[in-house]
Design a protein around this motif. Sequence first.
Motif, PDB file in Angstrom:
ATOM      1  N   ALA A 222       2.300 -11.262  -5.560  1.00 31.39           N
ATOM      2  CA  ALA A 222       2.476  -9.822  -5.681  1.00 31.39           C
ATOM      3  C   ALA A 222       2.590  -9.252  -6.768  1.00 31.39           C
ATOM      4  CB  ALA A 222       3.575  -9.666  -4.198  1.00 31.39           C
ATOM      5  N   ASP A 226       0.818  -6.418  -8.618  1.00 32.36           N
ATOM      6  CA  ASP A 226       1.670  -4.952  -9.133  1.00 32.36           C
ATOM      7  C   ASP A 226       1.313  -4.600 -10.358  1.00 32.36           C
ATOM      8  OD1 ASP A 226       2.925  -2.545  -7.644  1.00 32.36           O
ATOM      9  OD2 ASP A 226       4.121  -3.436  -9.600  1.00 32.36           O
ATOM     10  N   LYS A 266     -12.598  -4.697  -7.232  1.00 34.01           N
ATOM     11  CA  LYS A 266     -11.724  -3.685  -6.471  1.00 34.01           C
ATOM     12  C   LYS A 266     -12.392  -2.195  -6.669  1.00 34.01           C
ATOM     13  CE  LYS A 266      -8.257  -5.932  -4.141  1.00 34.01           C
ATOM     14  NZ  LYS A 266      -6.514  -6.280  -3.477  1.00 34.01           N
ATOM     15  N   ARG A 285     -10.699   0.865   2.232  1.00 34.29           N
ATOM     16  CA  ARG A 285     -10.733  -0.514   3.052  1.00 34.29           C
ATOM     17  C   ARG A 285     -12.320  -1.574   3.025  1.00 34.29           C
ATOM     18  NH1 ARG A 285      -9.671   4.218   7.084  1.00 34.29           N
ATOM     19  NH2 ARG A 285      -8.018   4.926   6.359  1.00 34.29           N
ATOM     20  N   PHE A 290      -4.973  -2.524   0.480  1.00 38.11           N
ATOM     21  CA  PHE A 290      -3.419  -1.722   1.180  1.00 38.11           C
ATOM     22  C   PHE A 290      -3.703  -0.547   1.242  1.00 38.11           C
ATOM     23  CE2 PHE A 290       1.460  -1.715   1.904  1.00 38.11           C
ATOM     24  CZ  PHE A 290       0.676  -2.264   3.079  1.00 38.11           C
ATOM     25  N   TRP A 291      -3.318  -0.125   2.375  1.00 34.94           N
ATOM     26  CA  TRP A 291      -3.607   1.352   2.416  1.00 34.94           C
ATOM     27  C   TRP A 291      -2.522   1.976   1.929  1.00 34.94           C
ATOM     28  CZ3 TRP A 291       0.934   3.639   4.673  1.00 34.94           C
ATOM     29  CH2 TRP A 291       1.867   3.325   5.470  1.00 34.94           C
ATOM     30  N   LYS A 292      -1.677   1.079   1.941  1.00 29.39           N
ATOM     31  CA  LYS A 292      -0.033   2.752   1.063  1.00 29.39           C
ATOM     32  C   LYS A 292      -0.826   2.786  -0.668  1.00 29.39           C
ATOM     33  CE  LYS A 292       3.516   1.357   3.294  1.00 29.39           C
ATOM     34  NZ  LYS A 292       5.206   1.047   3.500  1.00 29.39           N
ATOM     35  N   GLN A 293      -2.169   1.622  -0.931  1.00 25.03           N
ATOM     36  CA  GLN A 293      -2.118   2.025  -2.177  1.00 25.03           C
ATOM     37  C   GLN A 293      -4.008   2.289  -2.769  1.00 25.03           C
ATOM     38  OE1 GLN A 293      -2.598  -2.319  -3.598  1.00 25.03           O
ATOM     39  NE2 GLN A 293      -0.091  -2.370  -4.023  1.00 25.03           N
ATOM     40  N   GLU A 294      -4.298   3.221  -1.562  1.00 19.60           N
ATOM     41  CA  GLU A 294      -5.481   4.118  -1.672  1.00 19.60           C
ATOM     42  C   GLU A 294      -5.310   5.170  -2.414  1.00 19.60           C
ATOM     43  OE1 GLU A 294      -6.664   4.496   3.025  1.00 19.60           O
ATOM     44  OE2 GLU A 294      -6.942   2.842   3.608  1.00 19.60           O
TER      45      GLU A 294
END
Length: 350
Positions: A222, A226, A266, A285, A290-294
């Motif tokens: 992770a 990040d 990505k 998606r 991850f949805w918080k990083q969209e």
Amino acid sequence: MKLVKRPEIEGFLKSPPRDVIACLIYGKDRGQVIERGEALARQIVPDVKDPFNVSILTDTDIDNDAARLEDELTAQSLMGGRRLVRLKFFSEKAALDKQVAAALKAHAAGEFNREAFFLIEAGGLGGDSATRKLADADKAVASIACYEDETGDVVRMARETLAKNEVALTPDAMDIFAARLPRERGVARQEIERLCLFIGPGSKKTLDAKELQDFLGVEPEASLFDAALQAFGAKMGPAQAGLRRAFAEGETGVDAVRALNAHLIKLRLIQAQVAKGIDAKQATRAAGVFWKQEAEFLRQARAWSDFHIDPLSKEMIDTDKACKSTGMPDLLIAERLYMSIAGRAKRLGL
């Protein structure tokens, strides 16, 4: 004239009959549309960048000047021989679709310069598209749809590209590599070319499954994910902090480079999905974000164009090799690349 089977499509692209004076290539896989369009264009004229014999138009050009398309199809070659009128048509306006269809119909009927070849590269035209209907039905026009590649198509493309570069994969390695490739042709081809660079063009080397893992790597932790996100987002301080935290956790410089590459893939997948007309959130998606990083991924995908992304693939491979072979501290080598990317992102306005 609708072309469906792969052999007839490939045969047409290599040797288009003289009685076919136009072609529509369309589909949501924009990479494949562009690739096939380029292949056909090279068969029509010796130099696809020749300003005297090649005219490149966009939907904006014909929207701003209704007579522009007919003028180009009517014009004669200044140097003699065939002309190429190439239309990049990715508009969803029904009025423009009808306008292009009308010009295509008139050209197929011989009303314009028959020595001009009309090539239309379009997006995912629906069944109600007037241009698509006409191209499917008229014998003087070829119609080619581009769908996402199946696994067999990806394997064939990989083998052909590897062979041109005089390198190869064992059958087991090819199975693993093909399973990891995206089905969007443009992104897949970039990854195949990156693999060729990794193996070494002209080396005649064949990678086995174990050696391929050095290229694919394992999923980074992770902290590295990040750090890569922060670097591509122009946040130099947080990127450096995340990178050093990952190093403290036992990650290596090679792992750090792989994290950057995973992030880059990505971004490319998001760009490819959006180019097909897919909703931005659905695109993130589909790319496994991850949805918080969209929101952050979309912000980056808009800023990092191909012009800025393409050089990074080679830099990552060079950095990966440097981490393994130069004897210099691999953590510092990787950190330098992270800081370089963050600096470029800042210049892009991120």
